[in-house]
Motif scaffolding. Structure first.
Motif, PDB file in Angstrom:
ATOM      1  N   LEU A  41       0.745  -1.292  -0.026  1.00 57.00           N
ATOM      2  CA  LEU A  41      -0.130  -0.051  -0.092  1.00 57.00           C
ATOM      3  C   LEU A  41       0.963   1.236   0.059  1.00 57.00           C
ATOM      4  N   ALA A  42       1.950   1.119   0.748  1.00 55.88           N
ATOM      5  CA  ALA A  42       2.673   2.277   0.707  1.00 55.88           C
ATOM      6  C   ALA A  42       3.382   2.786  -0.688  1.00 55.88           C
ATOM      7  N   ALA A  43       3.715   1.618  -1.427  1.00 51.29           N
ATOM      8  CA  ALA A  43       4.198   1.828  -2.649  1.00 51.29           C
ATOM      9  C   ALA A  43       3.008   2.312  -3.736  1.00 51.29           C
ATOM     10  N   ALA A  44       1.816   1.587  -3.450  1.00 51.24           N
ATOM     11  CA  ALA A  44       0.535   2.088  -4.460  1.00 51.24           C
ATOM     12  C   ALA A  44       0.324   3.551  -3.960  1.00 51.24           C
ATOM     13  N   SER A  91       2.460   8.477  -4.715  1.00 60.15           N
ATOM     14  CA  SER A  91       1.961   9.589  -5.364  1.00 60.15           C
ATOM     15  C   SER A  91       0.616  10.149  -5.338  1.00 60.15           C
ATOM     16  N   TYR A  92      -0.205   9.331  -4.638  1.00 55.78           N
ATOM     17  CA  TYR A  92      -1.451   9.540  -4.328  1.00 55.78           C
ATOM     18  C   TYR A  92      -1.702  10.939  -3.919  1.00 55.78           C
ATOM     19  N   PRO A  93      -2.817  11.757  -4.335  1.00 61.00           N
ATOM     20  CA  PRO A  93      -2.931  13.116  -4.100  1.00 61.00           C
ATOM     21  C   PRO A  93      -3.220  13.134  -2.547  1.00 61.00           C
ATOM     22  N   TRP A  94      -3.946  12.183  -1.986  1.00 57.02           N
ATOM     23  CA  TRP A  94      -4.760  12.339  -0.578  1.00 57.02           C
ATOM     24  C   TRP A  94      -3.381  12.259   0.403  1.00 57.02           C
ATOM     25  N   THR A  95      -2.621  11.358   0.089  1.00 53.41           N
ATOM     26  CA  THR A  95      -1.532  10.876   0.894  1.00 53.41           C
ATOM     27  C   THR A  95      -0.462  11.787   0.893  1.00 53.41           C
ATOM     28  N   ARG A  96      -0.044  12.501  -0.384  1.00 50.21           N
ATOM     29  CA  ARG A  96       0.972  13.422  -0.387  1.00 50.21           C
ATOM     30  C   ARG A  96       0.180  14.778   0.214  1.00 50.21           C
ATOM     31  N   TRP A  97      -0.763  15.267   0.278  1.00 49.33           N
ATOM     32  CA  TRP A  97      -1.381  16.315   1.046  1.00 49.33           C
ATOM     33  C   TRP A  97      -1.691  16.129   2.554  1.00 49.33           C
ATOM     34  N   SER A  98      -1.829  14.747   2.887  1.00 45.99           N
ATOM     35  CA  SER A  98      -2.267  14.598   4.171  1.00 45.99           C
ATOM     36  C   SER A  98      -1.103  14.293   5.221  1.00 45.99           C
ATOM     37  N   SER A 126       5.915  15.850   4.642  1.00 42.14           N
ATOM     38  CA  SER A 126       6.890  15.280   3.701  1.00 42.14           C
ATOM     39  C   SER A 126       8.079  14.853   4.260  1.00 42.14           C
ATOM     40  N   ASP A 127       8.258  15.242   5.477  1.00 40.20           N
ATOM     41  CA  ASP A 127       9.627  14.842   6.077  1.00 40.20           C
ATOM     42  C   ASP A 127       9.465  13.158   6.300  1.00 40.20           C
ATOM     43  N   ASN A 128      10.251  12.513   5.878  1.00 36.44           N
ATOM     44  CA  ASN A 128      10.322  11.052   6.082  1.00 36.44           C
ATOM     45  C   ASN A 128       8.760  10.322   5.603  1.00 36.44           C
ATOM     46  N   TYR A 129       8.503  10.968   4.528  1.00 35.60           N
ATOM     47  CA  TYR A 129       7.097  10.573   3.998  1.00 35.60           C
ATOM     48  C   TYR A 129       6.852   9.142   3.771  1.00 35.60           C
ATOM     49  N   SER A 130       7.840   8.260   3.294  1.00 27.75           N
ATOM     50  CA  SER A 130       7.761   7.108   2.663  1.00 27.75           C
ATOM     51  C   SER A 130       7.545   6.145   4.157  1.00 27.75           C
ATOM     52  N   ALA A 131       8.442   6.581   5.072  1.00 26.30           N
ATOM     53  CA  ALA A 131       8.408   5.584   6.302  1.00 26.30           C
ATOM     54  C   ALA A 131       6.816   5.972   7.119  1.00 26.30           C
ATOM     55  N   ARG A 132       6.608   7.302   7.093  1.00 27.58           N
ATOM     56  CA  ARG A 132       5.220   7.483   7.762  1.00 27.58           C
ATOM     57  C   ARG A 132       4.124   6.828   7.154  1.00 27.58           C
ATOM     58  N   LEU A 133       3.942   6.857   5.813  1.00 29.31           N
ATOM     59  CA  LEU A 133       3.152   6.377   5.064  1.00 29.31           C
ATOM     60  C   LEU A 133       3.077   4.625   5.191  1.00 29.31           C
ATOM     61  N   LYS A 134       4.075   3.993   5.347  1.00 32.05           N
ATOM     62  CA  LYS A 134       4.039   2.699   5.558  1.00 32.05           C
ATOM     63  C   LYS A 134       3.577   2.528   7.096  1.00 32.05           C
ATOM     64  N   GLN A 135       3.941   3.063   7.782  1.00 29.20           N
ATOM     65  CA  GLN A 135       3.617   3.112   9.187  1.00 29.20           C
ATOM     66  C   GLN A 135       2.160   3.114   9.494  1.00 29.20           C
ATOM     67  N   LEU A 136       1.505   4.302   8.787  1.00 23.11           N
ATOM     68  CA  LEU A 136       0.166   4.451   8.917  1.00 23.11           C
ATOM     69  C   LEU A 136      -0.587   3.224   8.366  1.00 23.11           C
ATOM     70  N   GLN A 137      -0.217   2.879   6.933  1.00 24.60           N
ATOM     71  CA  GLN A 137      -0.780   1.866   6.433  1.00 24.60           C
ATOM     72  C   GLN A 137      -0.978   0.515   7.425  1.00 24.60           C
ATOM     73  N   LEU A 186     -16.810   4.819  -0.229  1.00 25.75           N
ATOM     74  CA  LEU A 186     -15.384   5.302  -0.192  1.00 25.75           C
ATOM     75  C   LEU A 186     -15.242   6.555  -0.592  1.00 25.75           C
ATOM     76  N   GLU A 187     -14.026   7.057  -0.693  1.00 20.66           N
ATOM     77  CA  GLU A 187     -13.663   8.371  -0.860  1.00 20.66           C
ATOM     78  C   GLU A 187     -12.231   7.934  -1.924  1.00 20.66           C
ATOM     79  N   THR A 188     -12.065   8.814  -2.802  1.00 17.34           N
ATOM     80  CA  THR A 188     -10.947   8.732  -3.682  1.00 17.34           C
ATOM     81  C   THR A 188     -10.572   9.962  -4.220  1.00 17.34           C
ATOM     82  N   SER A 189      -9.222  10.369  -4.169  1.00 21.18           N
ATOM     83  CA  SER A 189      -8.903  11.769  -4.782  1.00 21.18           C
ATOM     84  C   SER A 189      -7.938  11.654  -5.890  1.00 21.18           C
TER      85      SER A 189
END
Length: 187
Positions: free
Chosen positions: A20-23, A26-33, A36-47, A150-153
């Motif tokens: 999911l972190a890979a998918a 570049s998704y608009p919602w995750t990039r906005w929400s 950006s500092d350590n974005y990839s690691a934060r995204l994977k942890q949240l997933q 669902l919601e999608t951006s």
């Protein structure tokens, strides 16, 4: 030969979160929400947090090779445990206020939430997302609340969901953020 779609187990969660972190990289919602500092690691942890919660309270489906993941939460699902909410707050950092300030329209009453669905970028466009979505629809169709919201951006996702019978109910432009489509289906 296509890979099988099955319900996830706890041992799948780490690799599913990485998918999911890979998918969603570049998704608009995750990039906005997500900061950006350590974005990839934060995204994977949240997933990982959200998948663990979905596995405990809802349904998580994966492809056997874990290249695709979808998570559904039933109506009335409890919020994540307080300890997880603290972790989410830390991971969201200064984006927490703007995210919680977003007002999206209400979903269908007693509706399942398609919380997430994602496919590894190298597998996109090969029908895996449709197969995951078909399995989600199949499982919800036999439930006491046969509807999904669902919601999608990502505009490209709107056509995928429409092909499976979802309809756009609302479009919400987030100030300084993405356009969010709220969609639903009654099965």
């Amino acid at each position: 030969m296509p890979v099988a779609i099955r319900n996830a187990t706890h041992s799948d969660l780490s690799q599913a979160a990485a998918t999911l972190a890979a998918a969603f990289d570049s998704y608009p919602w995750t990039r906005w929400s997500i900061p950006s500092d350590n974005y990839s690691a934060r995204l994977k942890q949240l997933q990982a947090i959200y998948l663990t919660h979905a596995l405990q309270h809802g349904v998580v489906v994966v492809s056997d090779d874990l290249a695709g993941v979808a998570a559904l939460l039933p109506p009335g699902v409890p919020e994540p445990a307080e300890s997880l909410q603290v972790e989410i707050t830390e991971l969201m950092g200064d984006r927490l206020g703007p995210v919680f300030g977003v007002e999206l329209p209400p979903r269908l009453e007693k509706s399942w939430d398609l919380a997430t669905i994602g496919v590894r970028p190298e597998r996109a466009g090969q029908g895996l997302g449709s197969r995951l979505l078909d399995e989600c629809l199949r499982q919800v169709a036999t439930s006491p609340s046969p509807r999904i919201s669902l919601e999608t951006s990502a505009e490209r996702n709107v056509s995928l969901y429409r092909r499976h019978g979802f309809e756009v109910g609302h479009e919400t432009q987030i100030a300084d953020g993405p356009l969010v489509y709220t969609m639903s289906i009654e099965l």
